[in-house]
Design a protein around this motif. Sequence first.
Motif, PDB file in Angstrom:
ATOM      1  N   PHE A  94      -9.661   0.703   4.736  1.00 28.70           N
ATOM      2  CA  PHE A  94      -8.978   0.476   3.465  1.00 28.70           C
ATOM      3  C   PHE A  94      -8.425   1.813   2.978  1.00 28.70           C
ATOM      4  CE2 PHE A  94     -12.527   1.830   0.593  1.00 28.70           C
ATOM      5  CZ  PHE A  94     -13.564   1.858   1.509  1.00 28.70           C
ATOM      6  N   HIS A  95      -7.893   1.824   1.768  1.00 35.56           N
ATOM      7  CA  HIS A  95      -7.230   3.050   1.298  1.00 35.56           C
ATOM      8  C   HIS A  95      -7.819   3.517  -0.023  1.00 35.56           C
ATOM      9  CE1 HIS A  95      -4.386   1.011   3.953  1.00 35.56           C
ATOM     10  NE2 HIS A  95      -3.973   2.215   4.279  1.00 35.56           N
TER      11      HIS A  95
ATOM     12  N   VAL B 128       0.839  -1.207   0.000  1.00 37.47           N
ATOM     13  CA  VAL B 128       0.000   0.000   0.000  1.00 37.47           C
ATOM     14  C   VAL B 128       0.875   1.259   0.000  1.00 37.47           C
ATOM     15  CG1 VAL B 128      -1.640   1.359   1.351  1.00 37.47           C
ATOM     16  CG2 VAL B 128      -1.986  -1.090   1.089  1.00 37.47           C
TER      17      VAL B 128
ATOM     18  N   LEU C 233      -7.885  -9.264   0.238  1.00 36.30           N
ATOM     19  CA  LEU C 233      -7.572  -7.954   0.819  1.00 36.30           C
ATOM     20  C   LEU C 233      -7.237  -8.053   2.297  1.00 36.30           C
ATOM     21  CD1 LEU C 233      -7.422  -4.866   0.537  1.00 36.30           C
ATOM     22  CD2 LEU C 233      -9.865  -4.780   1.001  1.00 36.30           C
TER      23      LEU C 233
ATOM     24  N   ASP D 184      -5.808  -0.114  -2.400  1.00 36.13           N
ATOM     25  CA  ASP D 184      -5.563  -1.543  -2.177  1.00 36.13           C
ATOM     26  C   ASP D 184      -5.928  -2.340  -3.425  1.00 36.13           C
ATOM     27  OD1 ASP D 184      -5.388  -0.981   0.865  1.00 36.13           O
ATOM     28  OD2 ASP D 184      -7.388  -0.314   0.285  1.00 36.13           O
TER      29      ASP D 184
ATOM     30  N   ARG E 116      -6.337   6.651   4.468  1.00 35.70           N
ATOM     31  CA  ARG E 116      -7.184   5.596   5.009  1.00 35.70           C
ATOM     32  C   ARG E 116      -8.635   6.038   5.058  1.00 35.70           C
ATOM     33  NH1 ARG E 116      -3.326   5.659   9.347  1.00 35.70           N
ATOM     34  NH2 ARG E 116      -1.737   4.112   8.905  1.00 35.70           N
TER      35      ARG E 116
ATOM     36  N   PHE F 210      -3.728  -8.037   3.609  1.00 36.74           N
ATOM     37  CA  PHE F 210      -2.980  -6.774   3.618  1.00 36.74           C
ATOM     38  C   PHE F 210      -2.731  -6.286   5.037  1.00 36.74           C
ATOM     39  CE2 PHE F 210      -2.920  -4.433  -0.580  1.00 36.74           C
ATOM     40  CZ  PHE F 210      -3.218  -5.533  -1.355  1.00 36.74           C
TER      41      PHE F 210
END
Length: 378
Positions: free
Chosen positions: A219-220, A108, A346, A334, A205, A349
């Motif tokens: 998540f991003h 990431v 995912l 992501d 984020r 991660f």
Amino acid sequence: MDYEKLGQEAIAQIEAASDLDALEALRVALIGKQGSVSALLKTMGGLSPEDRTLTGPKIHGLRESVNEALTARKAALEAAEMGARLASETIDLSLPSQGVPTGSVHPVSQVMDELAEIFADLGFAVATGPEIEDDWHNFTALNMPESHPARAMHDTFYFPGDAGQMSPREGGNATRMLLRTHTSPVQVRTMLAQGAPLRIIAPGRVYRSDSDATHTPMFHQVEGLVIDRDIHLGHLKWTLETFLKAFFERDDLVLRLRPSYFPFTEPSVEVDVGFAVETGPDGKARRVLGGSGDAPGHGWMELLGSDMVNRRVIKFAGLDPDQWQGFAFGVGVDRLAMLKYGMDDLRAFFDGDLRWLRHYGFSAFDQPTLSGGVGARP
Ligand code: DAH
């Protein structure tokens, strides 16, 4: 029998025990099942009642003082052992590391660096905003008033308290705090702080109450925003095409803009990329980006949301929409990483599993640069 002397001797032995093993041996010898003090206790059954009242308390007293001495010596030996361990395991963090660094850069972080590099070349600065956001910036200023149905799609984490207090600004609730559900509020914050013209990306984020193989509660995303005079859809298409070709390092990437709806853009498009289905070295079918999705054996994959910034958003952000227009886009970081580097779950991660990090991580010396290539391989 001189119980007092016996006790003194036993205590002297206990205090002389040099380690925990020696002490344990003594404990067994004295008060263990076959121990000498235990044997004395057993003799009490055979005593006459008179003798028992006389010697009973002495034997019990002996046992008690031996027990106390054992406990005290044990504590002292354990403390000494811990002290020695702490002294021997000291790490001097100011010393240089030996050999090569063993850490790695998370995919990431790597992808965010790649994005910053690509967009810096197009004249975009990197902007940031808070992850603990207020309702007004996250929703209202993005043209999602209190009752807007699009809010329901965001599965928002709200903070407790202040829920009923209305903001003075256009009916939104500025004091209701939440974890931002997307990076789009950074659009509003940047316009308010910097005015126009501007060109920014805002990686960071975001949070939604959602969890499966392709969704995690954190998540991003990366947001893009261009505000200037006479900006139109052509600029948007060229920018996205240039970005995606540079990111995926493929010149044959084909984009398809599909009409869609986001409250903060008008019109709105969803951007698909064409891919081909190929058989990988493991015999499994896999998608490889490139080419038109309409070709035989090809398909389209939805990648990002985008389009011209809604006039109302520009007004909320303190600018005159008759003078300033722009485009915006938002995409999952992501997801970009998964597509480029081939991960399929995912959740992995964010597990912090060293084996995963070693496999998918990047060398800290492998900084993405446009001249050196943004696509360093793990
Ligand atoms: N904020 C949207 C989301 O999280 C993504 C998005 C769509 C961002 C369109 C944009 C945009 O800037 O123009 O789902």
